[in-house]
Write an enzyme that holds these catalytic residues in place. Sequence first.
Site, short mmCIF file in Angstrom:
data_model
loop_
_atom_site.label_atom_id
_atom_site.label_comp_id
_atom_site.label_asym_id
_atom_site.label_seq_id
_atom_site.Cartn_x
_atom_site.Cartn_y
_atom_site.Cartn_z
N TRP A 317 0.89 -1.13 0.11
CA TRP A 317 0.00 -0.05 0.00
C TRP A 317 0.73 1.18 0.03
O TRP A 317 0.25 2.25 -0.15
CB TRP A 317 -0.97 -0.03 1.17
CG TRP A 317 -0.32 0.24 2.50
CD1 TRP A 317 0.74 -0.43 2.95
CD2 TRP A 317 -0.90 0.97 3.56
NE1 TRP A 317 0.92 0.01 4.33
CE2 TRP A 317 0.24 0.91 4.62
CE3 TRP A 317 -1.78 2.04 3.67
CZ2 TRP A 317 0.07 1.84 5.77
CZ3 TRP A 317 -2.11 2.86 4.90
CH2 TRP A 317 -0.94 2.57 5.93
N ASP A 318 2.05 1.04 0.29
CA ASP A 318 3.34 2.24 0.37
C ASP A 318 2.87 3.08 -0.91
O ASP A 318 2.97 4.29 -0.99
CB ASP A 318 4.54 1.82 0.33
CG ASP A 318 4.68 0.95 1.75
OD1 ASP A 318 3.94 0.05 1.89
OD2 ASP A 318 6.09 0.73 2.01
N GLU A 459 0.45 -2.80 12.68
CA GLU A 459 0.45 -4.15 12.41
C GLU A 459 0.77 -4.82 14.01
O GLU A 459 0.76 -6.17 13.99
CB GLU A 459 1.60 -4.61 11.58
CG GLU A 459 1.19 -4.18 10.16
CD GLU A 459 2.39 -4.25 9.18
OE1 GLU A 459 3.53 -4.14 9.81
OE2 GLU A 459 2.22 -4.45 8.14
N LYS A 565 2.31 0.34 16.38
CA LYS A 565 3.61 0.43 15.59
C LYS A 565 3.68 1.86 14.86
O LYS A 565 4.81 2.15 14.68
CB LYS A 565 3.61 -0.70 14.66
CG LYS A 565 4.86 -1.03 13.62
CD LYS A 565 4.63 -2.06 12.90
CE LYS A 565 5.78 -2.14 12.17
NZ LYS A 565 5.71 -3.25 10.93
N GLN A 566 2.53 2.13 14.06
CA GLN A 566 2.91 3.34 13.05
C GLN A 566 1.30 3.90 13.22
O GLN A 566 0.28 3.46 13.61
CB GLN A 566 3.22 2.80 11.79
CG GLN A 566 1.97 1.86 11.21
CD GLN A 566 2.65 0.94 9.92
OE1 GLN A 566 3.45 -0.14 10.23
NE2 GLN A 566 2.63 1.65 8.76
O1 IFM Z 1 3.59 -1.33 4.06
C1 IFM Z 1 4.71 -1.29 5.23
C2 IFM Z 1 3.66 -1.69 6.46
O2 IFM Z 1 2.91 -0.67 6.85
C3 IFM Z 1 4.68 -1.58 7.58
N1 IFM Z 1 5.66 -2.64 7.43
C4 IFM Z 1 6.49 -2.37 6.21
C5 IFM Z 1 5.76 -2.38 4.83
C6 IFM Z 1 6.43 -2.07 3.71
O3 IFM Z 1 7.02 -0.81 3.87
#
Ligand code: IFM
Length: 726
Positions: A317-318, A459, A565-566
Amino acid sequence: MNLWSIQKNGFNISDIEKHGSKYLLGNGFMGYRGTMEEYSAEQLVAINLAGFFDLADGSNWRESVNAPNPLYTVVSVGGVELNLSTLTSVSHNHMLDIKNGIHSRKTVFNVNGVNITIKAERFISMVKENIIALKYSVIADKDITVTIKTGIDKNIWNISGLHLNYVSEIAENDYLELNCETVELKNQLKVCEKVVGFDNINNDNLLHKSTVNLKKDEEFTFIKFGGIYHSESLKNSEKDFYNAVNIGYDSLLNEHISFWQKIWKNSDVIIEGDDEAQLALRYSIYHLCSIAPHNTDKCGIPARGLSGQVYKGAAFWDTEMFMLPFFQFTDAKVARNLLMYRINTLDGAKRKAKEFGFEGAFFAWESQETGDDACTLFNVTDIFTNRPLRTYFKDKQIHISADIVFAIWDYCRTTGDYTILTDGGLKLMYQCIWFFYTYSAFKPYKNRYELLDAVGPDEYHERVNNNAFTNVMVKHAADIFILAIDKVKKNNPEYFDKFDSDLTWAYDFAEKLYVPQPNKNGIIEQFDGYFKLEDVTPEILKTREIKKNEYWGGHGLASTTMTLKQADVVMMLNVFRNEYSKEIKKANWEFYEPYTEHGSSLSACAYAIVAAEIGKIDWAYKYFMKTASVDLTGDTKQYLGSLYIGGTHPAANGGAWNTAIFGFAGVSFTNDTLDISPRLPDNWNSLSFKLNWKGDKLNIKITGNKVDINGITNTKVTVYGEEYNK
Ligand code: IFM
């Protein structure tokens, strides 16, 4: 400070891996790591190929293929190899010219009292995408005899197994050729090399060898051309390669430089008053442009760009959520290629939906050439037991299908090009929304659809119910599908007739899908039950770690706590910036920020943009610099459990551009209006950039709160909400 190049004087062996990514060259077809010409696999040499994959015998996963290195060159003096990784140098300069896409090094070695200087310059042609060229010089401060070996090195870096069988070799004077096929699908790969300016050649084992008598202070220079071909490009490879050789190094370089000039003309962003930010942002843009698929709609952009095989060379999805805005506003052709790649891999997404018991299109979490999912069910290795850990990225990160629908519509709205809908975009949307419909659970007693058992951007919390980001994304995707239907019905009724016209289910789903709302404090719960988790921040979690690189997700430390995580809710507020009030953004930013580990390079930009929107400019700047300099500092997680995840970070590079444009310049848009409401950091005297807005090429300069725009012809542009009049 040079704002168009990065360079380092001196050498530290521990920088080899980091510099391989930092000094990366790329042209969308391939990436060449910033390694020295004499390096091999041990120093992580890789020519990483976009969209070309293999599963090695005995390996757990498919990954992108690295090609043998046709630029390999090593000089020896009296049996001593001038290899920077093994021989102490007198001086060393390593440089990447980001304006022109040129990698260079100058290293001085001393052998038995003689100083020998190696100078090398290389580029991957932006115009002839299969071609790499190298200019290599040796100079000594005394008369001396050196031996030079140069040719094709098969000993290149691989993460998961050996991917190439060697089928045949040709060695004819100054020409070498290696024909290979991949292990899994027997796809052909051809690597050829030609050296010019090299006499008395002996060929042995794909290497030309020559002994050269150097005269004191006289430079000996030769040129190498490398050609790398697979798939379609194989057909005309011979002609293409010789054409490049005949054009010659200087002319190839000139046309390559002109191509970069054109790129910068449309995509440079100029920050006056802050050199550090300027270089970091430009460097981010350099990376985006050097890995963009300029000429193909058959591959996406890998999560680690073309810096190697990390994350299997797959697209995540990046691309849609972090990189696409940059391309749709500066190079719509690349944006369209990226979206067409998704359309072209729709069948893979349909297969995945079926595999997991659903219908429609469930796009791959890690997408390769067919759209089938390269992500494994055990994607992280437990550091304590060394056993693969069951992760749910593949089967539960369903938002990917909504991200793609969103991105197609965003592309249409910003470029004004709606033809992508009838080129497969609408069908893709249909399949994605149908997938969500089949995935969702209808709760009759609540009269609503819910999305249960999913993984959001965070995640560390897997298999949660009603993740706010996911539900909001899917709700918008469903709304978009309905808008897209209307658009096509109106503009292309003949196309629409081919569609299943009973879309009652889609309208019902869009209307009744549950969207988590802010509570009385204005906070949107990340998922059902998040507020009941243990109230623990990443700083505290860190003190509970038993081992370095311990994985916090799965059943790890974070999963029962509020540490995320994010960016998740904040990512959602960033994406739907026009739909939430400043108060809601502020409340959620302040609530979630202390709990966010920023364990992914995708996180900082969302916090930066929302911080700018709520007036926290210092925070915005801090997070902007974090995202913009991620590949300059190399300051990111290198391991997930025992899995190596280093390389470049194109999503963060995209995030840097997004922060400058959406965050500081305050660009936002609705269907017909682009608004610019700037809030620049205090130390920025001005910010200038170009945007393609529905066909208008806007030239924008912001100085303080003053906005100057050129290029508006047919579009509506407002500044702080007021129609712009020059
Ligand atoms: O897409 C990301 C994910 O959101 C977090 N882990 C790494 C992936 C690739 O950059």
